[in-house]
Design an enzyme around this catalytic site. Structure first.
Site, PDB file in Angstrom:
ATOM      1  N   TYR A 142       0.826  -1.209   0.000  1.00  0.00           N
ATOM      2  CA  TYR A 142       0.000   0.000   0.000  1.00  0.00           C
ATOM      3  C   TYR A 142       0.866   1.268   0.000  1.00  0.00           C
ATOM      4  O   TYR A 142       0.440   2.309  -0.482  1.00  0.00           O
ATOM      5  CB  TYR A 142      -0.892   0.050   1.246  1.00  0.00           C
ATOM      6  N   LYS A 189       3.323 -15.358   2.342  1.00  0.00           N
ATOM      7  CA  LYS A 189       3.565 -16.080   1.084  1.00  0.00           C
ATOM      8  C   LYS A 189       5.076 -16.296   1.006  1.00  0.00           C
ATOM      9  O   LYS A 189       5.754 -15.837   0.080  1.00  0.00           O
ATOM     10  CB  LYS A 189       3.023 -15.244  -0.096  1.00  0.00           C
ATOM     11  N   ASP A 221      -2.698 -18.380   0.346  1.00  0.00           N
ATOM     12  CA  ASP A 221      -3.689 -19.077  -0.485  1.00  0.00           C
ATOM     13  C   ASP A 221      -4.340 -20.215   0.303  1.00  0.00           C
ATOM     14  O   ASP A 221      -5.555 -20.407   0.293  1.00  0.00           O
ATOM     15  CB  ASP A 221      -3.070 -19.569  -1.806  1.00  0.00           C
ATOM     16  N   ASP A 245      -6.090  -7.215   4.385  1.00  0.00           N
ATOM     17  CA  ASP A 245      -7.257  -6.585   3.767  1.00  0.00           C
ATOM     18  C   ASP A 245      -8.163  -7.661   3.168  1.00  0.00           C
ATOM     19  O   ASP A 245      -9.369  -7.692   3.406  1.00  0.00           O
ATOM     20  CB  ASP A 245      -6.779  -5.610   2.671  1.00  0.00           C
ATOM     21  N   ASP A 249     -11.969  -9.324   4.733  1.00  0.00           N
ATOM     22  CA  ASP A 249     -13.244  -9.287   3.999  1.00  0.00           C
ATOM     23  C   ASP A 249     -13.785 -10.706   3.868  1.00  0.00           C
ATOM     24  O   ASP A 249     -14.978 -10.947   4.029  1.00  0.00           O
ATOM     25  CB  ASP A 249     -13.051  -8.685   2.588  1.00  0.00           C
TER      26      ASP A 249
HETATM   27  C1  IPM Z   1     -10.191  -1.353   4.436  1.00  0.00           C
HETATM   28  C2  IPM Z   1     -10.488  -0.757   3.093  1.00  0.00           C
HETATM   29  C3  IPM Z   1      -9.327   0.118   2.688  1.00  0.00           C
HETATM   30  C4  IPM Z   1      -8.093  -0.741   2.597  1.00  0.00           C
HETATM   31  C5  IPM Z   1      -9.535   0.892   1.370  1.00  0.00           C
HETATM   32  C6  IPM Z   1     -10.811   1.713   1.396  1.00  0.00           C
HETATM   33  C7  IPM Z   1      -8.356   1.741   1.020  1.00  0.00           C
HETATM   34  O1  IPM Z   1     -10.746  -1.751   2.159  1.00  0.00           O
HETATM   35  O2  IPM Z   1     -10.065  -0.599   5.410  1.00  0.00           O
HETATM   36  O3  IPM Z   1     -10.081  -2.578   4.541  1.00  0.00           O
HETATM   37  O4  IPM Z   1      -7.842  -1.390   1.582  1.00  0.00           O
HETATM   38  O5  IPM Z   1      -7.337  -0.771   3.584  1.00  0.00           O
HETATM   39 MN    MN Z   2     -10.728  -3.764   2.951  1.00  0.00          MN
END
Ligand code: IPM
Ligand code: MN
Length: 355
Positions: A142, A189, A221, A245, A249
């Site tokens: 990032y 990884k 993975d 990240d 999710d």
């Molecule tokens: C999160 C979000 C952010 C990230 C984005 C909005 C930049 O997805 O906080 O997980 O990737 O960190």
């Molecule tokens: Mn995210």
């Protein structure tokens, strides 16, 4: 005592869910005679619209002078499909993480039996899941060197880590593991990436200082698979920025609603609390957003920043009771749903009763 809280509602459903969290915090402050001073400021697309900057100086200043930050969400579809946009709401979030030194993002993942049937995964696999992800937040791909050639035919992003960046979050994760089930899993990884090999080396070294913690290593993975097939195998997950990240999710769907997961971003000074769902622009202004993740983020703030553990537990219990009583938004029950405000009201009233 007055506790100063910067309130960064942001975009989409951010303002709606944050209002419900403030409602619950007001109940707490009335009960225990702690003063919360809420200072609203701009961030994200709404800040670009008004000030041309997703993390304006005025917001920086308020954050610098606060004890904690409540953050809603940022993002607006008008930027998503424009790869050439000069400034994006997300830039504000990344700059804020860097500026405030929020190097560790803590994301607990816990299932609630009352909504377990909402999970896309079989009940016997997910019931009882309770783990926490420590995601590195201010380095890696990032923040590494990146660029695109003038003719836009070539682009690159660099993943880079320094030992000290790995060490500081690793210690936080190991310390938490000591208070939990004493199992830490590093996700990396290391079969391909140099940075991952450095993470393994550092974590192996640090693990010697925490002899009671069992340490496992998983390639990302494989981990992506195990989080779905064996979520109960995890206790504390430690990982770098982008893997964290993606994995969080993925993990969020286990519970049955993305609208349930809170998070804390911590560093050397101030901490920030935000739900892990995004700005969900399609739902903005409709009163249908689930405020629970934001309310639970406020509970994390009470616990981590203000050391109000019992009060945080009251909020968590009030949220659980709302689930048990089916006082939920449409993401959880599409047939019989309540509005964002109704859910927030119910949880506030319940918190008041629980004192
Ligand atoms: C999160 C979000 C952010 C990230 C984005 C909005 C930049 O997805 O906080 O997980 O990737 O960190
Ligand atoms: Mn995210």
């Amino acid at each position: 005592m007055t506790n100063k809280i910067a309130v960064l509602s942001g975009d989409g459903i951010g303002p709606e869910v944050i209002n419900e969290a403030l409602k619950v915090l007001n109940v707490i402050s009335n009960k225990i005679k702690v003063n919360f001073e809420f200072n609203k400021c701009l961030v994200g697309a709404s800040a670009i619209d008004l000030e041309g900057n997703p993390f304006p100086d005025s917001t920086k200043k308020i954050c610098d002078n606060s004890d904690a930050i409540l953050f809603g969400a940022i993002g607006d579809p008008k930027y998503d499909n424009d790869p050439k946009a000069k400034v994006r709401p997300e830039d504000g979030l990344l700059e804020m993480r860097k500026y405030l030194g929020l190097f560790a993002n803590i994301r607990p993942v816990k299932t609630y039996d009352s909504i377990i049937d909402n999970s896309p995964i079989k009940k016997n696999i997910v019931s009882g899941t309770d783990f926490v992800v420590y995601r590195e937040l201010t380095s890696g791909i990032y923040f590494g060197n990146k660029g695109i050639s003038d003719d836009r035919s070539h682009a690159f992003d660099t993943c880079s880590y320094e030992i000290k960046e790995i060490e500081r979050i690793s210690h936080l994760a190991f310390k938490d593991a000591q208070k939990r089930k004493k199992h830490l899993t590093l996700i990396d990884k290391a079969n391909v990436l140099e940075t991952s090999r450095l993470w393994r080396e550092v974590v192996q070294k640090i693990s010697k200082m925490y002899p009671k913690i069992k340490v496992s290593f998983l390639f990302v993975d494989n981990a992506a698979m195990k989080i779905i097939t064996n979520p109960k195998d995890f206790d504390v997950i430690l990982t770098e920025n982008m893997f964290g990240d993606i994995i969080t999710d993925e993990a969020s769907v286990i519970t049955g609603s993305l609208g349930m997961l809170p998070s804390a971003s911590v560093g050397n000074r101030i901490s920030l609390y935000e739900p892990i769902h995004g700005s969900y622009p399609q739902a903005a202004g409709k009163g249908i957003a689930n405020p629970m993740a934001m309310i639970l983020s406020a509970a994390m703030m009470l616990d981590h920043t203000f050391n109000l553990k019992e009060e945080a537990e009251i909020i968590e219990k009030a949220v659980e009771d709302a689930l048990v009583n089916n006082i939920v938004t449409e993401d959880i029950n599409s047939e019989n749903s309540f509005s964002t405000i109704e859910v927030g009201d119910w949880i506030s009233n319940r918190a008041e009763e629980l004192f």
